[in-house]
Design an enzyme around this catalytic site. Structure first.
Site, mmCIF file in Angstrom:
data_model
loop_
_atom_site.group_PDB
_atom_site.id
_atom_site.type_symbol
_atom_site.label_atom_id
_atom_site.label_comp_id
_atom_site.label_asym_id
_atom_site.label_seq_id
_atom_site.Cartn_x
_atom_site.Cartn_y
_atom_site.Cartn_z
ATOM 1 C CE1 TYR A 106 42.967 -47.054 -96.926
ATOM 2 C CE2 TYR A 106 43.672 -46.107 -99.013
ATOM 3 C CZ TYR A 106 42.911 -47.006 -98.309
ATOM 4 O OH TYR A 106 42.093 -47.878 -98.978
ATOM 5 C CD GLU A 194 41.465 -50.217 -96.837
ATOM 6 O OE1 GLU A 194 40.678 -49.504 -97.454
ATOM 7 O OE2 GLU A 194 41.160 -50.785 -95.774
#
Ligand code: GDP
Ligand code: MN
Length: 384
Positions: A106, A194
């Site tokens: 991530y 993101e």
């Protein structure tokens, strides 16, 4: 001012990532099963079909499917297109080369509300909800708060990536992707950017398998290409036109087209129409600080609605003049009526500074003003 932002679709965010050198899988955006078949044939390898909706958790909701053959791609695309994923209708799919996933990480940048500064985040646990990871295993999320003027240095992103346990050949590559992500966040006035997951493939390649980018609404004027995407997101042509004209228009199904200056006022009008047994045909909020031009744009849009929808029998408006000049409404209305000669009655209520005079002028143009919303609404709903 309230916080609000525009959300980009995955394929739009990936297009921006690509421009900034972040590796994204090869893919095509499609809106029909036939196009999905063509895409897999062109890519000439197994693919994933990904529903383009502005909500997360598509994987869990069945919005990401693997297809190995053109037949499968076509069939899966038929199942996904038009379906609802996370409460949104799927109009487009991203057909992408399937990745052979070895690891999912991530990477993200957002605003840390507790500090009021950006926060850069990296985690070894990709592909799942990062908030859950942060809550359950905070040691698996590494954070950095860059100085807003100083920005970040490669050694800082590298340290972050090391902190979550990565080393070797992938380290500098992932580090520079994170550095670039922060750059994109700054350049686009991001609310969040993101990559979840950032995939390391079995053969050691790295790809942003998913992409999220929200842009601060108040900064859209700096990004005309994003503003253009925002308009595209409005599928309803009248709603898109409203956006272009700077008024908030929501298309509905009913007989009375409604407009007012202020969202609260317009909602009240919708309720009033329903209370006397009518159905609103639309919601139009002109916003405050009216100009002649905006009033013209607004009324003209309602006439476009009336032209395109035979169910519309009347226009009902309410204007409360507190600081907006009444002339904006009288002149704006009379200009449009002179040009367009509406086929349906225009009925309204105006109150506040110079309201009586405004009502009188409008009356001469054939626009009937009532003293109260209830009376006006009854008249508008009564038109057949
Ligand atoms: P989200 O659920 O809306 O966040 O959608 P993602 O794009 O993140 O996809 C969800 C999950 O699908 C990912 O975490 C992956 O595990 C899986 N996925 C996405 N792309 C691929 C792919 O190309 N190959 C494989 N095998 N899995 C994928
Ligand atoms: Mn994801």
């Amino acid at each position: 001012m309230g916080k609000s932002w525009m959300r980009l679709y995955e394929h739009e965010a990936k297009e921006i990532f690509r421009k900034f050198g972040i590796p994204v899988p090869q893919g095509r955006v499609v809106s029909s099963p036939t196009e999905a078949r063509k895409a897999i044939v062109e890519l000439n390898r197994p693919v994933v079909l990904k529903a383009q909706v502005l909500v997360g958790g598509r994987g869990k909701a069945g919005g990401v499917r693997v297809a190995e053959s053109p037949e499968e791609a076509e069939r899966d695309a038929a199942g996904l297109l038009g379906a609802e994923i996370g409460g949104s209708k799927v109009n487009k799919l991203l057909v992408e080369e399937r990745l052979n996933i070895a690891r999912e990480l991530y990477l993200g940048v957002t605003i840390d509300d507790t500090r009021g500064t950006p926060v850069v985040m990296a985690s070894s646990e990709g592909g799942i909800d990062i908030e859950e990871v942060a809550a359950k295993t905070p040691e698996k999320v590494a954070l950095l708060h860059p100085g807003i003027l100083k920005g970040i240095r490669e050694y800082e992103t590298r340290r972050l990536i090391k902190q979550v346990g990565l080393k070797g050949k992938v380290l500098p590559r992932i580090s520079s992707i994170l550095w670039m992500l922060y750059h994109i966040f700054r350049v686009y006035n991001g609310e969040i950017v993101e990559i979840n997951p950032l995939v390391i493939t079995a053969d050691g390649n790295i790809f942003a398998a998913d992409a999220r980018l929200n842009v601060d609404d108040h900064a859209l004027f700096r990004h005309p290409e994003v503003e253009a995407l925002r308009l595209e997101h409005f599928e309803n042509p009248l709603e898109r036109e409203g956006q272009k004209r700077g008024v908030n228009f929501v298309d509905l199904k009913g007989s009375v087209a409604i407009m007012g200056n202020g969202a609260g006022l317009v909602m009240t009008l919708l309720d009033a129409v329903k209370m006397v047994g009518g159905q609103p045909a639309c919601f139009l909020d002109t916003g405050g600080g009216l100009s002649i031009e905006r009033v013209e744009n607004a009324l003209d849009l309602l006439l476009m609605k009336a032209d395109s929808d035979p169910d519309v029998k009347a226009i009902f408006f309410a204007f409360w003049f507190m600081i907006s000049p009444a002339e904006a409404v009288t002149e704006g209305f009379l200009n449009v009526i002179a040009k367009k000669r509406p086929r349906i009655p225009i009925i309204g209520v105006i109150q506040g500074v110079a309201a009586d005079r405004a009502a009188e002028i409008l009356g001469k143009g054939g626009i009937k003003c009532y003293p109260t919303i209830e009376e006006g609404v009854r008249a508008a709903v009564g038109v057949r």
